[in-house]
Write a protein that holds these residues in place. Sequence first.
Motif, mmCIF file in Angstrom:
data_model
loop_
_atom_site.group_PDB
_atom_site.id
_atom_site.type_symbol
_atom_site.label_atom_id
_atom_site.label_comp_id
_atom_site.label_asym_id
_atom_site.label_seq_id
_atom_site.Cartn_x
_atom_site.Cartn_y
_atom_site.Cartn_z
ATOM 1 N N ILE A 269 -4.143 2.657 3.479
ATOM 2 C CA ILE A 269 -5.158 1.599 3.445
ATOM 3 C C ILE A 269 -4.645 0.376 4.212
ATOM 4 O O ILE A 269 -3.574 -0.147 3.912
ATOM 5 C CB ILE A 269 -5.517 1.198 2.000
ATOM 6 C CG1 ILE A 269 -5.946 2.430 1.196
ATOM 7 C CG2 ILE A 269 -6.625 0.156 2.002
ATOM 8 C CD1 ILE A 269 -6.390 2.133 -0.219
ATOM 9 N N LYS B 16 -8.014 -2.051 -1.354
ATOM 10 C CA LYS B 16 -6.659 -2.630 -1.401
ATOM 11 C C LYS B 16 -6.613 -3.955 -2.167
ATOM 12 O O LYS B 16 -5.776 -4.129 -3.058
ATOM 13 C CB LYS B 16 -6.100 -2.817 0.010
ATOM 14 C CG LYS B 16 -4.648 -3.298 -0.002
ATOM 15 C CD LYS B 16 -4.085 -3.402 1.397
ATOM 16 C CE LYS B 16 -2.631 -3.823 1.375
ATOM 17 N NZ LYS B 16 -1.712 -2.787 0.861
ATOM 18 N N THR C 223 2.606 1.322 -2.096
ATOM 19 C CA THR C 223 1.713 1.448 -0.949
ATOM 20 C C THR C 223 2.425 2.201 0.167
ATOM 21 O O THR C 223 3.572 1.881 0.514
ATOM 22 C CB THR C 223 1.202 0.067 -0.468
ATOM 23 O OG1 THR C 223 0.394 0.248 0.699
ATOM 24 C CG2 THR C 223 2.337 -0.897 -0.145
ATOM 25 N N TRP D 126 -4.268 -3.501 5.782
ATOM 26 C CA TRP D 126 -4.041 -4.766 5.052
ATOM 27 C C TRP D 126 -5.304 -5.600 4.896
ATOM 28 O O TRP D 126 -5.433 -6.392 3.971
ATOM 29 C CB TRP D 126 -2.951 -5.583 5.743
ATOM 30 C CG TRP D 126 -3.342 -6.175 7.069
ATOM 31 C CD1 TRP D 126 -3.279 -5.569 8.293
ATOM 32 C CD2 TRP D 126 -3.837 -7.495 7.312
ATOM 33 N NE1 TRP D 126 -3.714 -6.418 9.282
ATOM 34 C CE2 TRP D 126 -4.062 -7.620 8.710
ATOM 35 C CE3 TRP D 126 -4.125 -8.590 6.492
ATOM 36 C CZ2 TRP D 126 -4.560 -8.772 9.298
ATOM 37 C CZ3 TRP D 126 -4.615 -9.755 7.079
ATOM 38 C CH2 TRP D 126 -4.816 -9.834 8.469
ATOM 39 N N GLU E 19 -1.131 3.818 -3.470
ATOM 40 C CA GLU E 19 -2.107 3.508 -2.430
ATOM 41 C C GLU E 19 -1.755 4.252 -1.136
ATOM 42 O O GLU E 19 -0.640 4.136 -0.633
ATOM 43 C CB GLU E 19 -2.104 1.996 -2.204
ATOM 44 C CG GLU E 19 -3.145 1.488 -1.258
ATOM 45 C CD GLU E 19 -2.928 0.009 -0.979
ATOM 46 O OE1 GLU E 19 -3.457 -0.816 -1.740
ATOM 47 O OE2 GLU E 19 -2.204 -0.313 -0.012
#
Length: 278
Positions: A217, A225, A242, A219, A214
Amino acid sequence: MENLKPVAEAIQAADAILIGASNGLSITEGLHLFADNQAFEELFGDLKRKYGLRCILHGMGARWPSEEEKWGFWSRLIHHYCGEYKPTPVMQDLRAIVGEKDYFIVTSNGECHFEMSGFAPEKIYEVEGNWLTMQCARPCHDTLYPTLELAEKMAAAERDGKIPSELVPRCPKCGGPMEVHMEGGPNFIPDTAARQRMQAFLHRYHGKKLVVLELGIGWRNQLIKAPLMRLVAQEPHAAYVTINLGEIYITDDIKARSFGLDGPLSDMLSALREACGV
Protein backbone atom coordinates in the motif's frame (compact mmCIF):
# COMPACT_ATOMS: atom_id res chain seq x y z
CA MET A 1 17.51 -9.55 4.26
CA GLU A 2 16.87 -7.74 7.52
CA ASN A 3 16.25 -9.54 10.79
CA LEU A 4 12.66 -10.71 10.74
CA LYS A 5 12.72 -12.43 14.11
CA PRO A 6 11.04 -9.51 15.98
CA VAL A 7 8.30 -9.38 13.32
CA ALA A 8 7.77 -13.13 13.55
CA GLU A 9 7.61 -12.91 17.36
CA ALA A 10 4.99 -10.15 17.16
CA ILE A 11 2.87 -12.26 14.81
CA GLN A 12 3.24 -15.37 16.95
CA ALA A 13 2.23 -13.45 20.08
CA ALA A 14 -0.78 -11.82 18.40
CA ASP A 15 -4.37 -12.58 19.35
CA ALA A 16 -5.44 -11.75 15.79
CA ILE A 17 -4.15 -10.33 12.50
CA LEU A 18 -5.71 -7.54 10.47
CA ILE A 19 -4.46 -7.66 6.87
CA GLY A 20 -4.61 -4.61 4.63
CA ALA A 21 -3.81 -4.99 0.94
CA SER A 22 -3.76 -2.85 -2.19
CA ASN A 23 -2.21 -2.73 -5.67
CA GLY A 24 1.25 -3.85 -4.61
CA LEU A 25 -0.11 -7.31 -3.82
CA SER A 26 -1.91 -7.57 -7.17
CA ILE A 27 1.23 -6.50 -9.01
CA THR A 28 3.22 -9.17 -7.17
CA GLU A 29 0.70 -11.71 -8.47
CA GLY A 30 1.12 -10.46 -12.03
CA LEU A 31 -1.97 -8.25 -12.22
CA HIS A 32 -0.99 -4.63 -12.92
CA LEU A 33 -4.07 -2.45 -13.41
CA PHE A 34 -2.09 0.62 -14.49
CA ALA A 35 0.51 -0.88 -16.84
CA ASP A 36 0.69 -1.16 -20.60
CA ASN A 37 3.03 -4.13 -20.25
CA GLN A 38 3.53 -7.49 -21.94
CA ALA A 39 0.71 -9.13 -19.98
CA PHE A 40 -1.68 -6.35 -21.05
CA GLU A 41 -0.56 -6.65 -24.66
CA GLU A 42 -1.10 -10.41 -24.67
CA LEU A 43 -4.56 -10.20 -23.13
CA PHE A 44 -5.91 -6.96 -24.60
CA GLY A 45 -3.66 -6.03 -27.52
CA ASP A 46 -6.55 -6.17 -30.01
CA LEU A 47 -8.72 -3.88 -27.86
CA LYS A 48 -5.75 -1.59 -27.31
CA ARG A 49 -5.47 -1.06 -31.06
CA LYS A 50 -9.22 -0.96 -31.73
CA TYR A 51 -10.29 1.35 -28.88
CA GLY A 52 -7.06 2.99 -27.71
CA LEU A 53 -7.20 1.04 -24.45
CA ARG A 54 -4.22 2.12 -22.32
CA CYS A 55 -4.37 -0.30 -19.39
CA ILE A 56 -6.78 -2.55 -17.51
CA LEU A 57 -8.01 0.31 -15.32
CA HIS A 58 -8.83 2.33 -18.43
CA GLY A 59 -10.98 -0.54 -19.68
CA MET A 60 -12.71 -0.91 -16.32
CA GLY A 61 -13.84 2.71 -16.41
CA ALA A 62 -14.39 3.06 -20.17
CA ARG A 63 -17.68 4.07 -21.77
CA TRP A 64 -17.98 1.15 -24.15
CA PRO A 65 -19.99 1.64 -27.37
CA SER A 66 -22.30 -1.25 -26.47
CA GLU A 67 -23.14 -3.71 -23.72
CA GLU A 68 -21.76 -6.49 -25.95
CA GLU A 69 -18.37 -4.76 -26.03
CA LYS A 70 -18.42 -3.82 -22.35
CA TRP A 71 -19.00 -7.41 -21.34
CA GLY A 72 -16.54 -8.61 -23.96
CA PHE A 73 -13.83 -6.74 -22.07
CA TRP A 74 -15.03 -7.73 -18.60
CA SER A 75 -15.55 -11.41 -19.39
CA ARG A 76 -12.07 -11.70 -20.83
CA LEU A 77 -10.62 -9.98 -17.75
CA ILE A 78 -12.60 -12.11 -15.29
CA HIS A 79 -11.89 -15.36 -17.12
CA HIS A 80 -8.13 -14.71 -17.20
CA TYR A 81 -7.57 -13.35 -13.69
CA CYS A 82 -10.35 -15.18 -11.81
CA GLY A 83 -11.55 -18.18 -13.79
CA GLU A 84 -8.01 -19.39 -14.47
CA TYR A 85 -6.52 -18.25 -11.14
CA LYS A 86 -4.49 -20.64 -9.02
CA PRO A 87 -3.22 -19.56 -5.57
CA THR A 88 0.23 -18.02 -5.95
CA PRO A 89 3.25 -18.60 -3.67
CA VAL A 90 2.71 -15.16 -2.10
CA MET A 91 -0.85 -16.13 -1.09
CA GLN A 92 0.29 -19.54 0.12
CA ASP A 93 2.95 -17.89 2.29
CA LEU A 94 0.37 -15.47 3.69
CA ARG A 95 -2.02 -18.32 4.53
CA ALA A 96 0.80 -20.14 6.36
CA ILE A 97 1.80 -17.01 8.31
CA VAL A 98 -1.80 -16.44 9.46
CA GLY A 99 -2.14 -20.12 10.36
CA GLU A 100 -4.92 -20.81 12.85
CA LYS A 101 -5.13 -17.25 14.19
CA ASP A 102 -8.27 -15.21 13.79
CA TYR A 103 -7.94 -12.62 11.04
CA PHE A 104 -9.74 -10.08 8.92
CA ILE A 105 -8.80 -8.67 5.52
CA VAL A 106 -9.54 -5.19 4.21
CA THR A 107 -8.54 -4.63 0.60
CA SER A 108 -9.13 -2.37 -2.37
CA ASN A 109 -8.28 -5.24 -4.74
CA GLY A 110 -11.35 -6.55 -6.53
CA GLU A 111 -10.22 -9.77 -8.18
CA CYS A 112 -11.20 -12.01 -5.22
CA HIS A 113 -7.81 -13.73 -5.00
CA PHE A 114 -7.97 -13.85 -1.19
CA GLU A 115 -11.17 -15.88 -1.27
CA MET A 116 -9.84 -18.09 -4.06
CA SER A 117 -6.71 -18.74 -2.00
CA GLY A 118 -8.67 -20.18 0.91
CA PHE A 119 -9.38 -17.12 3.05
CA ALA A 120 -12.94 -17.09 4.37
CA PRO A 121 -15.25 -14.74 2.41
CA GLU A 122 -16.96 -13.61 5.61
CA LYS A 123 -13.57 -12.32 6.83
CA ILE A 124 -12.91 -10.13 3.79
CA TYR A 125 -14.04 -6.54 3.18
CA GLU A 126 -13.44 -5.42 -0.42
CA VAL A 127 -13.91 -1.69 0.05
CA GLU A 128 -14.26 -0.90 -3.65
CA GLY A 129 -16.33 -3.93 -4.61
CA ASN A 130 -15.20 -6.95 -6.61
CA TRP A 131 -15.28 -8.44 -10.09
CA LEU A 132 -17.25 -11.54 -9.16
CA THR A 133 -20.46 -9.72 -8.30
CA MET A 134 -22.63 -7.42 -10.38
CA GLN A 135 -25.41 -4.96 -9.66
CA CYS A 136 -28.15 -3.11 -11.48
CA ALA A 137 -26.43 -0.16 -13.15
CA ARG A 138 -29.19 2.28 -12.14
CA PRO A 139 -29.44 0.74 -9.41
CA CYS A 140 -33.14 0.00 -8.97
CA HIS A 141 -32.36 -2.28 -5.99
CA ASP A 142 -29.29 -3.21 -3.95
CA THR A 143 -29.01 -6.99 -4.47
CA LEU A 144 -25.65 -8.25 -5.75
CA TYR A 145 -25.49 -11.16 -8.21
CA PRO A 146 -22.64 -13.60 -8.96
CA THR A 147 -20.77 -13.08 -12.25
CA LEU A 148 -18.16 -15.83 -12.64
CA GLU A 149 -20.28 -18.54 -14.25
CA LEU A 150 -21.85 -16.06 -16.68
CA ALA A 151 -18.49 -14.41 -17.40
CA GLU A 152 -17.02 -17.80 -18.31
CA LYS A 153 -19.88 -18.37 -20.79
CA MET A 154 -19.36 -14.89 -22.22
CA ALA A 155 -15.60 -15.37 -22.53
CA ALA A 156 -16.08 -18.67 -24.37
CA ALA A 157 -18.47 -17.01 -26.84
CA GLU A 158 -16.61 -13.69 -27.25
CA ARG A 159 -15.38 -12.81 -30.73
CA ASP A 160 -13.43 -9.67 -31.67
CA GLY A 161 -14.15 -8.08 -28.30
CA LYS A 162 -17.91 -8.65 -28.38
CA ILE A 163 -20.21 -11.20 -26.78
CA PRO A 164 -23.52 -12.41 -28.28
CA SER A 165 -26.44 -10.14 -27.39
CA GLU A 166 -28.34 -13.00 -25.75
CA LEU A 167 -25.59 -13.31 -23.11
CA VAL A 168 -25.71 -9.64 -22.05
CA PRO A 169 -26.91 -9.61 -18.42
CA ARG A 170 -30.05 -7.65 -17.61
CA CYS A 171 -31.40 -6.57 -14.25
CA PRO A 172 -33.91 -9.19 -13.02
CA LYS A 173 -36.17 -6.43 -11.66
CA CYS A 174 -36.12 -3.51 -14.13
CA GLY A 175 -34.62 -5.16 -17.21
CA GLY A 176 -31.93 -2.47 -17.43
CA PRO A 177 -28.17 -2.94 -17.84
CA MET A 178 -26.00 -4.55 -15.20
CA GLU A 179 -22.47 -3.56 -14.22
CA VAL A 180 -19.61 -5.15 -12.35
CA HIS A 181 -19.81 -4.23 -8.67
CA MET A 182 -16.82 -1.89 -8.56
CA GLU A 183 -16.48 1.63 -7.14
CA GLY A 184 -16.51 4.18 -9.92
CA GLY A 185 -19.58 6.34 -9.68
CA PRO A 186 -22.60 7.43 -7.66
CA ASN A 187 -24.48 4.16 -8.27
CA PHE A 188 -22.00 1.88 -6.48
CA ILE A 189 -23.69 -0.20 -3.76
CA PRO A 190 -21.43 -0.30 -0.67
CA ASP A 191 -20.96 -3.60 1.14
CA THR A 192 -22.28 -2.47 4.51
CA ALA A 193 -22.49 -6.06 5.82
CA ALA A 194 -18.76 -6.65 5.27
CA ARG A 195 -17.96 -3.30 6.85
CA GLN A 196 -20.02 -4.25 9.90
CA ARG A 197 -18.17 -7.58 10.16
CA MET A 198 -14.86 -5.68 10.14
CA GLN A 199 -16.11 -3.36 12.89
CA ALA A 200 -17.19 -6.40 14.94
CA PHE A 201 -13.70 -7.90 14.49
CA LEU A 202 -12.06 -4.65 15.67
CA HIS A 203 -14.41 -4.48 18.64
CA ARG A 204 -13.60 -8.09 19.54
CA TYR A 205 -9.86 -7.38 19.63
CA HIS A 206 -9.99 -3.91 21.11
CA GLY A 207 -7.28 -3.66 23.76
CA LYS A 208 -5.75 -7.00 22.76
CA LYS A 209 -2.61 -7.94 20.84
CA LEU A 210 -3.51 -7.12 17.27
CA VAL A 211 -0.97 -7.23 14.43
CA VAL A 212 -1.80 -5.02 11.45
CA LEU A 213 -0.07 -6.56 8.42
CA GLU A 214 -0.08 -4.16 5.49
CA LEU A 215 0.78 -5.45 2.01
CA GLY A 216 1.75 -3.26 -0.93
CA ILE A 217 0.00 0.00 0.00
CA GLY A 218 1.48 3.34 -1.10
CA TRP A 219 2.14 6.15 1.38
CA ARG A 220 -0.57 8.43 -0.02
CA ASN A 221 -3.33 5.83 0.41
CA GLN A 222 -6.15 7.36 2.47
CA LEU A 223 -8.59 4.50 1.94
CA ILE A 224 -6.74 1.79 3.88
CA LYS A 225 -3.25 2.85 5.00
CA ALA A 226 -4.18 6.03 6.86
CA PRO A 227 -7.06 4.39 8.82
CA LEU A 228 -4.85 1.39 9.68
CA MET A 229 -2.14 3.65 11.13
CA ARG A 230 -4.77 5.59 13.10
CA LEU A 231 -6.12 2.30 14.43
CA VAL A 232 -2.66 1.25 15.64
CA ALA A 233 -2.24 4.65 17.32
CA GLN A 234 -5.47 4.07 19.24
CA GLU A 235 -4.65 0.47 20.23
CA PRO A 236 -1.81 0.41 22.81
CA HIS A 237 -1.08 -3.31 22.31
CA ALA A 238 -1.21 -3.30 18.50
CA ALA A 239 1.84 -3.74 16.25
CA TYR A 240 2.12 -2.44 12.69
CA VAL A 241 3.96 -4.31 9.94
CA THR A 242 4.13 -2.65 6.52
CA ILE A 243 5.72 -4.39 3.53
CA ASN A 244 6.27 -2.39 0.37
CA LEU A 245 8.90 -2.09 -2.33
CA GLY A 246 10.92 1.12 -2.23
CA GLU A 247 8.42 3.04 -0.15
CA ILE A 248 8.01 2.64 3.60
CA TYR A 249 5.94 5.22 5.44
CA ILE A 250 5.08 5.04 9.13
CA THR A 251 3.74 7.96 11.17
CA ASP A 252 5.91 9.06 14.09
CA ASP A 253 3.29 8.26 16.75
CA ILE A 254 3.43 4.49 16.04
CA LYS A 255 7.08 4.01 15.01
CA ALA A 256 8.01 2.39 18.32
CA ARG A 257 5.50 -0.41 17.63
CA SER A 258 6.09 -0.71 13.90
CA PHE A 259 8.21 -2.65 11.40
CA GLY A 260 8.86 -1.37 7.90
CA LEU A 261 9.99 -4.08 5.48
CA ASP A 262 11.29 -2.69 2.18
CA GLY A 263 11.37 -5.28 -0.58
CA PRO A 264 9.31 -7.38 -2.97
CA LEU A 265 6.27 -8.88 -1.25
CA SER A 266 7.09 -12.33 -2.63
CA ASP A 267 10.56 -12.28 -1.05
CA MET A 268 9.45 -10.70 2.21
CA LEU A 269 6.49 -13.01 2.86
CA SER A 270 8.58 -16.07 2.01
CA ALA A 271 11.28 -14.97 4.45
CA LEU A 272 8.69 -14.04 7.09
CA ARG A 273 7.08 -17.46 6.76
CA GLU A 274 10.47 -19.05 7.33
CA ALA A 275 11.11 -16.80 10.35
CA CYS A 276 7.73 -17.88 11.79
CA GLY A 277 8.75 -21.52 11.33
CA VAL A 278 5.72 -22.40 9.23
